[in-house]
Design an enzyme around this catalytic site. Structure first.
Site, PDB file in Angstrom:
ATOM      1  N   SER A 132      72.289   3.522  -8.719  1.00 29.31           N
ATOM      2  CA  SER A 132      72.458   2.120  -9.132  1.00 29.31           C
ATOM      3  C   SER A 132      71.210   1.620  -9.845  1.00 29.31           C
ATOM      4  O   SER A 132      71.287   0.871 -10.819  1.00 29.31           O
ATOM      5  CB  SER A 132      72.737   1.246  -7.904  1.00 29.31           C
ATOM      6  OG  SER A 132      74.006   1.546  -7.385  1.00 29.31           O
ATOM      7  N   GLN A 336     100.830   4.222   4.451  1.00 25.65           N
ATOM      8  CA  GLN A 336     101.454   3.580   5.617  1.00 25.65           C
ATOM      9  C   GLN A 336     102.979   3.532   5.456  1.00 25.65           C
ATOM     10  O   GLN A 336     103.721   3.819   6.390  1.00 25.65           O
ATOM     11  CB  GLN A 336     100.876   2.166   5.781  1.00 25.65           C
ATOM     12  CG  GLN A 336     101.256   1.488   7.085  1.00 25.65           C
ATOM     13  CD  GLN A 336     100.640   2.182   8.298  1.00 25.65           C
ATOM     14  OE1 GLN A 336      99.660   2.927   8.171  1.00 25.65           O
ATOM     15  NE2 GLN A 336     101.224   1.970   9.460  1.00 25.65           N
ATOM     16  N   GLU A 363      80.370   4.932 -12.356  1.00 21.46           N
ATOM     17  CA  GLU A 363      80.189   4.023 -13.495  1.00 21.46           C
ATOM     18  C   GLU A 363      79.836   2.604 -13.043  1.00 21.46           C
ATOM     19  O   GLU A 363      80.288   1.610 -13.613  1.00 21.46           O
ATOM     20  CB  GLU A 363      81.391   4.085 -14.438  1.00 21.46           C
ATOM     21  CG  GLU A 363      81.521   5.502 -14.979  1.00 21.46           C
ATOM     22  CD  GLU A 363      82.213   5.653 -16.303  1.00 21.46           C
ATOM     23  OE1 GLU A 363      82.288   4.671 -17.056  1.00 21.46           O
ATOM     24  OE2 GLU A 363      82.655   6.783 -16.588  1.00 21.46           O
TER      25      GLU A 363
HETATM   26  N1  CAA Z   1      73.938  -3.985 -23.007  1.00 26.46           N
HETATM   27  C1  CAA Z   1      72.755  -3.938 -23.665  1.00 26.46           C
HETATM   28  N2  CAA Z   1      71.562  -4.038 -23.020  1.00 26.46           N
HETATM   29  C2  CAA Z   1      71.581  -4.199 -21.682  1.00 26.46           C
HETATM   30  C3  CAA Z   1      72.782  -4.250 -20.943  1.00 26.46           C
HETATM   31  C4  CAA Z   1      74.006  -4.146 -21.665  1.00 26.46           C
HETATM   32  N3  CAA Z   1      75.208  -4.187 -21.056  1.00 26.46           N
HETATM   33  N4  CAA Z   1      72.476  -4.399 -19.630  1.00 26.46           N
HETATM   34  C5  CAA Z   1      71.126  -4.448 -19.558  1.00 26.46           C
HETATM   35  N5  CAA Z   1      70.594  -4.321 -20.785  1.00 26.46           N
HETATM   36  C6  CAA Z   1      69.184  -4.349 -21.158  1.00 26.46           C
HETATM   37  C7  CAA Z   1      68.521  -5.636 -20.688  1.00 26.46           C
HETATM   38  O1  CAA Z   1      68.709  -6.681 -21.637  1.00 26.46           O
HETATM   39  C8  CAA Z   1      67.092  -5.229 -20.546  1.00 26.46           C
HETATM   40  O2  CAA Z   1      66.497  -5.186 -21.845  1.00 26.46           O
HETATM   41  P1  CAA Z   1      65.031  -5.791 -22.131  1.00 26.46           P
HETATM   42  O3  CAA Z   1      64.068  -4.908 -21.426  1.00 26.46           O
HETATM   43  O4  CAA Z   1      64.871  -5.710 -23.613  1.00 26.46           O
HETATM   44  O5  CAA Z   1      65.024  -7.196 -21.591  1.00 26.46           O
HETATM   45  C9  CAA Z   1      67.175  -3.787 -20.071  1.00 26.46           C
HETATM   46  O6  CAA Z   1      68.472  -3.319 -20.467  1.00 26.46           O
HETATM   47  C10 CAA Z   1      67.024  -3.664 -18.567  1.00 26.46           C
HETATM   48  O7  CAA Z   1      68.083  -4.397 -18.003  1.00 26.46           O
HETATM   49  P2  CAA Z   1      68.025  -5.091 -16.560  1.00 26.46           P
HETATM   50  O8  CAA Z   1      66.716  -5.808 -16.421  1.00 26.46           O
HETATM   51  O9  CAA Z   1      69.277  -5.879 -16.389  1.00 26.46           O
HETATM   52  O10 CAA Z   1      67.994  -3.818 -15.603  1.00 26.46           O
HETATM   53  P3  CAA Z   1      68.112  -3.714 -14.033  1.00 26.46           P
HETATM   54  O11 CAA Z   1      67.127  -2.747 -13.552  1.00 26.46           O
HETATM   55  O12 CAA Z   1      68.126  -5.080 -13.408  1.00 26.46           O
HETATM   56  O13 CAA Z   1      69.546  -2.986 -13.829  1.00 26.46           O
HETATM   57  C11 CAA Z   1      71.927  -2.756 -13.512  1.00 26.46           C
HETATM   58  C12 CAA Z   1      70.752  -3.551 -14.123  1.00 26.46           C
HETATM   59  C13 CAA Z   1      73.149  -3.548 -13.966  1.00 26.46           C
HETATM   60  C14 CAA Z   1      71.881  -2.701 -12.007  1.00 26.46           C
HETATM   61  C15 CAA Z   1      71.950  -1.326 -14.133  1.00 26.46           C
HETATM   62  O14 CAA Z   1      70.840  -0.567 -13.689  1.00 26.46           O
HETATM   63  C16 CAA Z   1      73.231  -0.577 -13.810  1.00 26.46           C
HETATM   64  O15 CAA Z   1      74.259  -0.792 -14.469  1.00 26.46           O
HETATM   65  N6  CAA Z   1      73.205   0.359 -12.824  1.00 26.46           N
HETATM   66  C17 CAA Z   1      74.340   1.223 -12.545  1.00 26.46           C
HETATM   67  C18 CAA Z   1      74.272   2.489 -13.339  1.00 26.46           C
HETATM   68  C19 CAA Z   1      75.617   3.130 -13.506  1.00 26.46           C
HETATM   69  O16 CAA Z   1      76.626   2.493 -13.784  1.00 26.46           O
HETATM   70  N7  CAA Z   1      75.643   4.463 -13.390  1.00 26.46           N
HETATM   71  C20 CAA Z   1      76.823   5.200 -13.625  1.00 26.46           C
HETATM   72  C21 CAA Z   1      76.463   6.620 -13.935  1.00 26.46           C
HETATM   73  S1  CAA Z   1      77.495   7.385 -15.126  1.00 26.46           S
HETATM   74  C22 CAA Z   1      78.933   7.809 -14.339  1.00 26.46           C
HETATM   75  O17 CAA Z   1      79.194   7.454 -13.230  1.00 26.46           O
HETATM   76  C23 CAA Z   1      79.862   8.585 -15.210  1.00 26.46           C
HETATM   77  C24 CAA Z   1      80.771   9.490 -14.467  1.00 26.46           C
HETATM   78  O18 CAA Z   1      80.437  10.593 -14.216  1.00 26.46           O
HETATM   79  C25 CAA Z   1      82.132   9.078 -14.139  1.00 26.46           C
END
Ligand code: CAA
Length: 389
Positions: A132, A336, A363
């Site tokens: 995450s 169920q 995801e």
């Molecule tokens: N689009 C563009 N940029 C984005 C964005 C988006 N949707 N979301 C964040 N950003 C940018 C932010 O604007 C920020 O940019 P700046 O540094 O320029 O300000 C940068 O990214 C960092 O963003 P956050 O500060 O929001 O980051 P965070 O550490 O708070 O994390 C989070 C946010 C939503 C928790 C993110 O880490 C997240 O989505 N985590 C989950 C990861 C995930 O989904 N993994 C799945 C793995 S793949 C998979 O599962 C595939 C499979 O096999 C089926």
């Protein structure tokens, strides 16, 4: 507001339904039991055009809209969620990411192979300590002039044992935090790419989930995807679309379980009548139908917003959050309704119940979706309703 599907969309939905019933259903229990990767089925999905549905025709894809993709995902997910996750990762993460961010040369080199199913791809973001908390990337890429040297370990990689191409997120400049992350296109035949252990999973058991190690992998400079330092944003943008794919998988699991439950309830008799005529079961069916329909509307709306070029991030997270909860609840109810038969493999609902759980995890977990949704609301970026002018 217009709820009808076009003739093309209906044709795609029908083709996916027929394919799933005729070609995926016969072997799905055996593949799940033996954790057997669906090699022939994936080849057929490529031939049918299900692996590069939204890729432009100039790169060998179907050039279809997201709604068609969601409709096909729902039908395939009713039957085989190992196949539908392979399809989702290849379409929404790998092909979409390459087409949006790739150079012309990268697109021409890789997209036709991925869209046809000759190759399948993996999306390599997660690490042992970066699930995450995805910015906590430890995989590193050192700039060595004409190439990068890639080192690190990725976890829970879908298609890990079968893919020919990885999109790999790695840290190039730790002092820049998430702005130091880059994305690389890595061919799995390159020296130093090591396929680790295959996971023995609760659900989607015939999909191929592995740990991957990169040991001094030389990645040519031309395989950097997008601008240097944009790798985290690339991952987030790509996952936003991916969440529509997984939401449609969850929808398919829920609607598949619901359809099986209705069919069984009409056939199975207790106390002299079909169990569907007992109010306890009839009311369950009414609740299931209502929730499945609500999930379907949310998933289709997110897809529609993406197709319209609107900001669909909140809608995609809401659709995934809701549809994955519905998948979990409805598969439990379907088991169920089936009673003892629901607990054995032959009746399919126990597999759908096991498959449902992962949709609340991959995801972006349900908790991550709530982070995305609440931030958008509290930062005043109200998600755009469907009736936007
Ligand atoms: N689009 C563009 N940029 C984005 C964005 C988006 N949707 N979301 C964040 N950003 C940018 C932010 O604007 C920020 O940019 P700046 O540094 O320029 O300000 C940068 O990214 C960092 O963003 P956050 O500060 O929001 O980051 P965070 O550490 O708070 O994390 C989070 C946010 C939503 C928790 C993110 O880490 C997240 O989505 N985590 C989950 C990861 C995930 O989904 N993994 C799945 C793995 S793949 C998979 O599962 C595939 C499979 O096999 C089926």
């Amino acid at each position: 507001m217009y709820f009808s599907l076009t003739e093309e969309q209906l044709a795609v939905q029908g083709a996916a339904r027929d394919f799933a019933r005729q070609e995926l259903l016969p072997g799905v229990i055996a593949r799940d039991g033996a954790m057997l990767f669906p090699k022939n089925e994936v080849r057929r999905m490529g031939e049918m055009g299900f692996l590069g549905m939204m890729v432009s025709p100039e790169y060998g894809g179907g050039g279809m809209d997201t709604i068609s993709y969601v409709l096909a995902m729902e039908e395939i997910s009713k039957i085989d969620n190992s196949c539908s996750v392979i399809m989702s990762v290849n379409n929404s993460l790998v092909c979409w990411g390459l087409e949006k961010m790739g150079t012309e040369a990268q697109k021409q080199k890789y997209l036709p192979r991925l869209a046809s199913g000759e190759w399948i791809g993996s999306f390599c973001l997660s690490e042992p300590e970066a699930g995450s908390d995805a910015t906590a990337q430890k995989t590193s890429a050192v700039d060595c002039g004409d190439h990068y040297l890639l080192n690190g370990t990725k976890n829970w990689i879908t298609n890990g044992g079968s893919s020919s191409l990885h999109l790999v997120m790695a840290q190039v400049d730790p002092s820049k935090g998430s702005r130091g992350i880059c994305t690389f296109i890595v061919e799995t035949s390159w020296p130093g790419v090591v396929i680790g252990a295959k996971e023995d999973k609760l659900g989607i058991r015939s999909s191929d989930t592995h740990t991957i190690m990169y040991n001094d992998v030389r990645v040519p400079k031309e395989n950097l995807l997008g601008p240097a330092g944009d790798g985290f944003k690339f991952a987030m943008k790509t996952l936003t679309g991916g969440r529509i794919g997984i939401a449609s998988q969850a929808l398919g699991i829920a609607s598949g379980a619901y359809e099986l439950a209705v069919q069984y309830a009409k056939e199975r008799k207790t106390f002299g009548k079909p169990i569907s005529q007992h109010q306890a079961i009839a009311f369950k069916i009414a609740d299931m139908a209502t929730e499945v329909e609500a999930a379907r509307l949310m998933v289709l709306r997110a897809a529609w917003m993406k197709d319209q070029g609107l900001d669909f991030a909140t809608a995609a997270s809401m659709a995934k959050l809701y549809a994955s909860d519905v998948a979990m609840r409805q598969t439990v109810e379907a088991v169920q309704i089936h009673g003892g038969y629901g607990f054995v493999k032959e009746y399919h609902v126990e597999r759908l119940m096991r498959d449902a759980k992962i949709t609340q995890i991959y995801e972006g977990t349900s908790e991550v979706q709530r982070i995305v949704i609440s931030r958008a609301i509290l930062q005043g970026q109200l998600y755009q309703p469907m009736w936007i002018e």
